[in-house]
Write a protein that holds these residues in place. Structure first.
Motif, PDB file in Angstrom:
ATOM      1  N   ALA A 144       0.719  -1.148   0.021  1.00 49.79           N
ATOM      2  CA  ALA A 144       0.074   0.040  -0.164  1.00 49.79           C
ATOM      3  C   ALA A 144       0.869   1.272   0.011  1.00 49.79           C
ATOM      4  O   ALA A 144       0.447   2.178  -0.684  1.00 49.79           O
ATOM      5  N   LEU A 145       1.960   1.148   0.856  1.00 52.85           N
ATOM      6  CA  LEU A 145       2.963   2.377   0.723  1.00 52.85           C
ATOM      7  C   LEU A 145       3.453   2.576  -0.628  1.00 52.85           C
ATOM      8  O   LEU A 145       3.485   3.776  -1.009  1.00 52.85           O
ATOM      9  N   ALA A 146       3.952   1.495  -1.107  1.00 54.09           N
ATOM     10  CA  ALA A 146       4.592   1.722  -2.449  1.00 54.09           C
ATOM     11  C   ALA A 146       3.482   1.960  -3.549  1.00 54.09           C
ATOM     12  O   ALA A 146       3.925   2.827  -4.543  1.00 54.09           O
ATOM     13  N   ALA A 147       2.282   1.583  -3.433  1.00 53.68           N
ATOM     14  CA  ALA A 147       1.333   1.818  -4.558  1.00 53.68           C
ATOM     15  C   ALA A 147       1.098   3.501  -4.277  1.00 53.68           C
ATOM     16  O   ALA A 147       0.758   4.206  -5.393  1.00 53.68           O
ATOM     17  N   GLY A 148       0.834   3.736  -3.250  1.00 57.59           N
ATOM     18  CA  GLY A 148       0.123   5.264  -2.905  1.00 57.59           C
ATOM     19  C   GLY A 148       1.064   6.043  -3.346  1.00 57.59           C
ATOM     20  O   GLY A 148       0.784   7.105  -3.820  1.00 57.59           O
ATOM     21  N   PHE A 149       2.507   6.017  -2.810  1.00 55.72           N
ATOM     22  CA  PHE A 149       3.668   6.914  -3.102  1.00 55.72           C
ATOM     23  C   PHE A 149       3.672   7.108  -4.605  1.00 55.72           C
ATOM     24  O   PHE A 149       4.144   7.943  -5.251  1.00 55.72           O
ATOM     25  N   GLN A 150       3.844   5.561  -5.183  1.00 55.72           N
ATOM     26  CA  GLN A 150       4.414   5.678  -6.647  1.00 55.72           C
ATOM     27  C   GLN A 150       3.323   6.398  -7.495  1.00 55.72           C
ATOM     28  O   GLN A 150       3.613   7.049  -8.464  1.00 55.72           O
ATOM     29  N   THR A 151       2.190   6.511  -7.077  1.00 57.71           N
ATOM     30  CA  THR A 151       0.976   6.934  -7.741  1.00 57.71           C
ATOM     31  C   THR A 151       0.938   8.671  -7.551  1.00 57.71           C
ATOM     32  O   THR A 151       0.862   9.251  -8.610  1.00 57.71           O
ATOM     33  N   ARG A 152       1.189   9.089  -6.606  1.00 65.00           N
ATOM     34  CA  ARG A 152       1.393  10.343  -6.247  1.00 65.00           C
ATOM     35  C   ARG A 152       2.655  11.272  -6.657  1.00 65.00           C
ATOM     36  O   ARG A 152       2.699  12.219  -6.972  1.00 65.00           O
ATOM     37  N   LEU A 153       3.806  10.380  -6.691  1.00 64.57           N
ATOM     38  CA  LEU A 153       5.034  11.080  -7.185  1.00 64.57           C
ATOM     39  C   LEU A 153       5.181  11.054  -8.748  1.00 64.57           C
ATOM     40  O   LEU A 153       4.807  10.369  -9.521  1.00 64.57           O
ATOM     41  N   PRO A 154       5.783  12.108  -9.298  1.00 62.87           N
ATOM     42  CA  PRO A 154       5.922  12.287 -10.639  1.00 62.87           C
ATOM     43  C   PRO A 154       6.731  11.341 -11.039  1.00 62.87           C
ATOM     44  O   PRO A 154       7.554  10.511 -10.545  1.00 62.87           O
ATOM     45  N   GLY A 155       6.691  11.100 -12.652  1.00 63.85           N
ATOM     46  CA  GLY A 155       7.588  10.114 -13.316  1.00 63.85           C
ATOM     47  C   GLY A 155       6.869   9.557 -14.511  1.00 63.85           C
ATOM     48  O   GLY A 155       7.564   8.900 -15.070  1.00 63.85           O
ATOM     49  N   TRP A 156       5.489   9.751 -14.277  1.00 65.88           N
ATOM     50  CA  TRP A 156       4.664   9.206 -15.479  1.00 65.88           C
ATOM     51  C   TRP A 156       4.722  10.212 -16.615  1.00 65.88           C
ATOM     52  O   TRP A 156       4.147  11.314 -16.208  1.00 65.88           O
ATOM     53  N   ALA A 157       4.876   9.844 -17.609  1.00 66.51           N
ATOM     54  CA  ALA A 157       4.928  11.102 -18.989  1.00 66.51           C
ATOM     55  C   ALA A 157       3.446  11.596 -18.940  1.00 66.51           C
ATOM     56  O   ALA A 157       3.321  12.495 -19.428  1.00 66.51           O
ATOM     57  N   TRP A 158       2.301  10.660 -18.877  1.00 63.13           N
ATOM     58  CA  TRP A 158       1.041  11.409 -19.006  1.00 63.13           C
ATOM     59  C   TRP A 158       0.750  12.302 -18.014  1.00 63.13           C
ATOM     60  O   TRP A 158      -0.383  13.030 -18.230  1.00 63.13           O
TER      61      TRP A 158
END
Length: 177
Positions: A144-158
């Motif tokens: 959950a920590l990985a999923a939540g933070f990976q989603t909110r952090l920049p890095g996805w081109a879209w």
């Protein structure tokens, strides 16, 4: 369970200290999703993760809920873990969504939680000497920590640049039909 400001501060420190475990899960999740979607996704380092943990907990309304979900997951266990035990999945999904923020990121984080969770090595959740390591909810907490933070952090081109669906309020011309 009683949640106090001290509880939230303690949980903030625990989540921040999970960087050596969470960041590799986060980056592995980004790599796997990038491969599936045919895109490159920037990795995250431990310092960036810790700064983002600080940002989440700086908002008291979010921080208290993140602390509550995390504390429950850390202590959550069930005799003969599974079959039919789903509360850890529900709590993990909601924790990821809370960290990610509002829609559409919260929905993406919930979906990403399940994707990350199936790839978390349950033994890796017991690597730090902390209460709750090895419980049914421990791997869900890290996912959950990985999923939540990976989603909110920049890095996805879209997510970079302007969104083509944004309305320009400076344009005062009449709408076309």
């Amino acid at each position: 369970m009683r949640v106090t400001p001290e509880t939230v501060r303690d949980e903030h420190a625990r989540i921040r200290d999970r960087a050596p475990v969470v960041v590799p899960i986060l980056n592995d999740t980004r790599d796997r999703l990038g491969e599936l979607f045919g895109t490159e996704v920037d990795g995250v380092d431990e310092g960036t993760y810790r700064r983002e943990v600080d940002a989440v907990f700086a908002d008291g309304e979010v921080g208290v809920n993140v602390a509550g979900y995390a504390a429950v997951l850390r202590d959550l266990d069930v005799a003969d873990d599974y079959p039919g035990f789903v509360v850890d999945e529900v709590l993990g999904r909601e924790l990821a969504a809370t960290i990610a923020g509002g829609q559409p990121l919260s929905l993406l984080a919930q979906a990403t939680f399940h994707f990350a969770d199936v790839h978390v090595d349950r033994d890796a959740t017991a690597d730090l000497d902390e209460a709750g390591a090895g419980t049914a909810g421990a791997d869900d907490l890290d996912a959950a920590l990985a999923a939540g933070f990976q989603t909110r952090l920049p890095g996805w081109a879209w997510r970079e640049g302007e969104n083509r669906f944004a309305v320009d309020f400076d344009d005062r011309s009449p709408p076309t039909r």
